[in-house]
Motif scaffolding. Structure first.
Motif, short mmCIF file in Angstrom:
data_model
loop_
_atom_site.label_atom_id
_atom_site.label_comp_id
_atom_site.label_asym_id
_atom_site.label_seq_id
_atom_site.Cartn_x
_atom_site.Cartn_y
_atom_site.Cartn_z
N GLY A 186 0.81 -1.21 0.00
CA GLY A 186 0.00 0.00 0.00
C GLY A 186 0.85 1.26 0.00
O GLY A 186 0.52 2.25 -0.68
N ASP A 187 1.93 1.23 0.76
CA ASP A 187 2.84 2.39 0.78
C ASP A 187 3.44 2.63 -0.60
O ASP A 187 3.59 3.80 -1.03
CB ASP A 187 3.96 2.17 1.80
CG ASP A 187 3.47 2.22 3.24
OD1 ASP A 187 2.37 2.76 3.48
OD2 ASP A 187 4.19 1.70 4.13
N ALA A 188 3.80 1.55 -1.30
CA ALA A 188 4.36 1.69 -2.64
C ALA A 188 3.34 2.30 -3.59
O ALA A 188 3.67 3.14 -4.44
CB ALA A 188 4.83 0.33 -3.16
N PHE A 189 2.08 1.89 -3.46
CA PHE A 189 1.02 2.46 -4.28
C PHE A 189 0.86 3.95 -4.00
O PHE A 189 0.80 4.78 -4.92
CB PHE A 189 -0.30 1.72 -3.99
CG PHE A 189 -1.51 2.30 -4.66
CD1 PHE A 189 -1.77 2.05 -6.00
CD2 PHE A 189 -2.40 3.11 -3.95
CE1 PHE A 189 -2.90 2.58 -6.62
CE2 PHE A 189 -3.53 3.65 -4.57
CZ PHE A 189 -3.77 3.38 -5.90
N ALA A 190 0.80 4.31 -2.72
CA ALA A 190 0.62 5.71 -2.35
C ALA A 190 1.78 6.57 -2.85
O ALA A 190 1.56 7.69 -3.35
CB ALA A 190 0.48 5.84 -0.84
N GLN A 191 3.00 6.05 -2.74
CA GLN A 191 4.15 6.79 -3.23
C GLN A 191 4.09 6.98 -4.75
O GLN A 191 4.41 8.07 -5.26
CB GLN A 191 5.45 6.07 -2.84
CG GLN A 191 6.74 6.74 -3.32
CD GLN A 191 6.88 8.16 -2.82
OE1 GLN A 191 6.53 8.46 -1.67
NE2 GLN A 191 7.40 9.06 -3.66
N ALA A 192 3.67 5.95 -5.45
CA ALA A 192 3.55 6.05 -6.90
C ALA A 192 2.50 7.09 -7.29
O ALA A 192 2.68 7.84 -8.25
CB ALA A 192 3.20 4.69 -7.48
N VAL A 193 1.39 7.15 -6.55
CA VAL A 193 0.35 8.13 -6.83
C VAL A 193 0.88 9.53 -6.58
O VAL A 193 0.61 10.47 -7.36
CB VAL A 193 -0.90 7.86 -5.96
CG1 VAL A 193 -1.92 8.98 -6.11
CG2 VAL A 193 -1.54 6.52 -6.36
N ARG A 194 1.64 9.72 -5.50
CA ARG A 194 2.21 11.03 -5.22
C ARG A 194 3.16 11.48 -6.34
O ARG A 194 3.21 12.67 -6.67
CB ARG A 194 2.94 11.00 -3.87
CG ARG A 194 1.98 11.03 -2.67
CD ARG A 194 2.73 11.26 -1.38
NE ARG A 194 3.50 10.11 -0.98
CZ ARG A 194 3.04 9.13 -0.18
NH1 ARG A 194 1.79 9.16 0.25
NH2 ARG A 194 3.80 8.12 0.14
N GLU A 195 3.86 10.54 -6.91
CA GLU A 195 4.76 10.88 -8.01
C GLU A 195 3.96 11.30 -9.25
O GLU A 195 4.44 12.15 -10.04
CB GLU A 195 5.68 9.69 -8.34
CG GLU A 195 6.70 9.42 -7.23
CD GLU A 195 7.71 8.35 -7.61
OE1 GLU A 195 7.95 8.19 -8.83
OE2 GLU A 195 8.28 7.72 -6.71
N LEU A 196 2.76 10.75 -9.42
CA LEU A 196 1.91 11.19 -10.54
C LEU A 196 1.54 12.65 -10.40
O LEU A 196 1.51 13.39 -11.38
CB LEU A 196 0.61 10.36 -10.58
CG LEU A 196 0.60 8.93 -11.06
CD1 LEU A 196 -0.83 8.46 -11.15
CD2 LEU A 196 1.31 8.79 -12.39
N GLY A 197 1.22 13.03 -9.19
CA GLY A 197 0.75 14.40 -8.97
C GLY A 197 1.84 15.42 -8.77
O GLY A 197 1.55 16.61 -8.59
N ALA A 198 3.08 14.97 -8.77
CA ALA A 198 4.19 15.90 -8.51
C ALA A 198 4.44 16.83 -9.68
O ALA A 198 4.20 16.49 -10.82
CB ALA A 198 5.46 15.09 -8.20
#
Length: 474
Positions: free
Chosen positions: A462-474
């Protein structure tokens, strides 16, 4: 002070979160303790050194041989009943308990009045329901804690210095299998779906172990009215040997009948613990008081409310407790909105039943799924969710099983099959999901599989998913 364990030769099967505390407690009660463990790695050796310093005997790398003179085995819940150790114990007439059974028998050993247990099991939703229940009990001013399979040791709860009025107890099928004398004040089975069948041997054996939670209930057996699986939770109630006067209390997402809790026009209502339940109902809370208000989570809230009401908690405390409850990370957790698309982390959906509930909460989904299937099949899951799927992105060792189910039952759904099992695959999965999604969609990580092929646990996934999503919005 002497106890029934003083001088007794007890074998503790397995180190870890349950074995080490059990060994320490038994040693402190005067037992001669030998710990056996299958593994002999660095962590096991460190735990062994800690116990040996107290005078406990530890045998690493040999979890199958019954130590000579053993009078009782206390096992870690995950050890299969088919292990040679337990076969030998059965032949020698040696009883086998789990840590839950040990905790149950140690209640009140120090002279304090034992706290009643409100117990919860089910294939999915156990942790959330127990946490909701604890929040409700605290709102009622009761001294309580969420304990058991939830991560807080029952042994610590019953032998520690803190006194409780009541305990909210999460129990797994493994723990119930090894807890023959457990008798709860009231208990709930939330749902039943095939899970851990490699351990139990069959669905019937799995359901029977879940049903042990109802044995000897004093006030209420709480069951899921809406469950369609067979055996149903109501079937387990019917089969249970309970105390005289114990009631069957149903919960439903529909309008409740007498002796049920349910939902009416956006309200959670009680027709079980009211005067003249044939005619009357008590408002408990609004659906909007449940976070998140997904259907399966409302069911969790109703089950928690049923147990709390069985213990005499007021309607106001149910409402206040549900409002105060904050769900765990990785359980239908909204991560972010990016370009009009919602990204939701339900990494804790590690089996098909949990994923079915998660998929039902959203209208248009790009589904990220896959991992270790644990013997599961996916045809029924895909059939039920097909009309909601915008697309699917598959990862993990057993992703082919999901891909094949999608081809059979949702051939029009575009599928991206990522031939990767490294942790970095999650970033690519999120990027592919973004490509498939349209504004108004939900990208949902609900893997329907365990995580250990790629990650340490579902939290890391789940942490990996959340980090990947944050990178999308960066």
């Amino acid at each position: 002070m002497p106890s029934e364990f003083t001088g007794k030769h007890v074998t503790v099967a397995g180190l870890g979160v349950s074995g080490v505390p059990a060994a320490k407690v038994l040693h402190g009660l005067g037992a001669h303790v030998t710990v056996v463990n299958d593994g002999d790695d660095e962590r096991a050796r460190a735990q062994a050194a800690e116990l040996e310093a107290l005078g406990v005997t530890v045998r690493l790398g040999d979890g199958d041989t019954l130590p000579e003179g053993t009078e009782l085995i206390v096992t870690a819940p995950g050890w299969k009943p088919t292990k040679p150790l337990f076969t030998a114990a059965g032949q020698a007439g040696v009883p086998v308990w789990g840590d839950v059974e040990l905790a149950w028998r140690l209640r009140g050993l120090d002279g304090r009045k034992p706290a009643p247990w409100l117990a919860v099991t089910g294939t999915n939703g156990k942790t959330t329901t127990v946490q909701m229940l604890a929040s409700i009990l605290k709102a009622a001013g009761l001294r309580t804690a969420a304990v058991g399979n939830i991560g807080v040791s029952l042994l610590d709860a019953v032998t520690g210095e803190e006194e409780y009025d009541v305990l909210a107890v999460e129990l797994s099928s493994y723990q119930l299998h090894w807890a023959p004398s457990l008798r709860a004040h009231s208990a709930a089975v939330l749902n039943l779906a095939p899970d851990h069948l490699d351990w139990h041997g069959s669905m019937e054996a799995y359901a029977a172990d879940k049903g042990r939670i109802y044995e000897g209930n004093q006030v209420a057996c709480v069951y899921n009215v809406d469950a369609t699986d067979k055996p149903s939770t109501e079937d387990l109630v019917r089969a249970a040997d309970v105390e005289e006067g114990c009631r069957a209390i149903g919960f439903t997402l529909g309008t409740p009948g007498p002796s049920q809790l349910g939902v009416v026009e956006g309200l959670l209502v009680d027709r079980a613990f009211v005067e003249d339940r044939q005619k009357n109902a008590q408002e408990l809370a609004e659906v909007s008081d449940v976070d998140p208000p997904a259907p399966h989570n409302i069911a969790n809230a109703l089950a928690a409310a049923g147990l709390a009401r069985a213990f005499g908690v007021s309607a106001a405390a149910v409402r206040d407790g549900l409002r105060a409850f904050t769900p765990d990370a990785h359980r239908i957790a909204h991560v972010a909105d990016v370009d009009g698309v919602a990204y939701v982390d339900d990494s804790k959906a590690t089996n098909t039943h949990a994923t079915e509930a998660s998929l039902a909460a959203y209208e248009s989904i790009v589904w990220i799924a896959g991992g270790l299937a644990k013997g599961a099949t996916f045809d029924e899951l895909v059939t039920g969710a097909a009309k909601r799927l915008r697309g699917a992105v598959l990862i993990g060792a057993d992703r082919a099983l999901i891909r094949e189910a999608l081809a059979r039952h949702a051939p029009e759904v575009p599928v991206v099959d990522l031939d990767r099992t490294d942790t970095g695959a999650m970033l690519q999965a999120v990027q592919e999901a973004r490509r498939l999604a349209r504004p108004g969609d939900t990208v949902l990580l609900a893997p329907a599989c365990a995580s250990m092929d790629m990650f340490t646990n579902y939290n890391q996934r789940g942490d990996a998913f959340a980090q990947a999503v944050r990178e999308l919005g960066a």
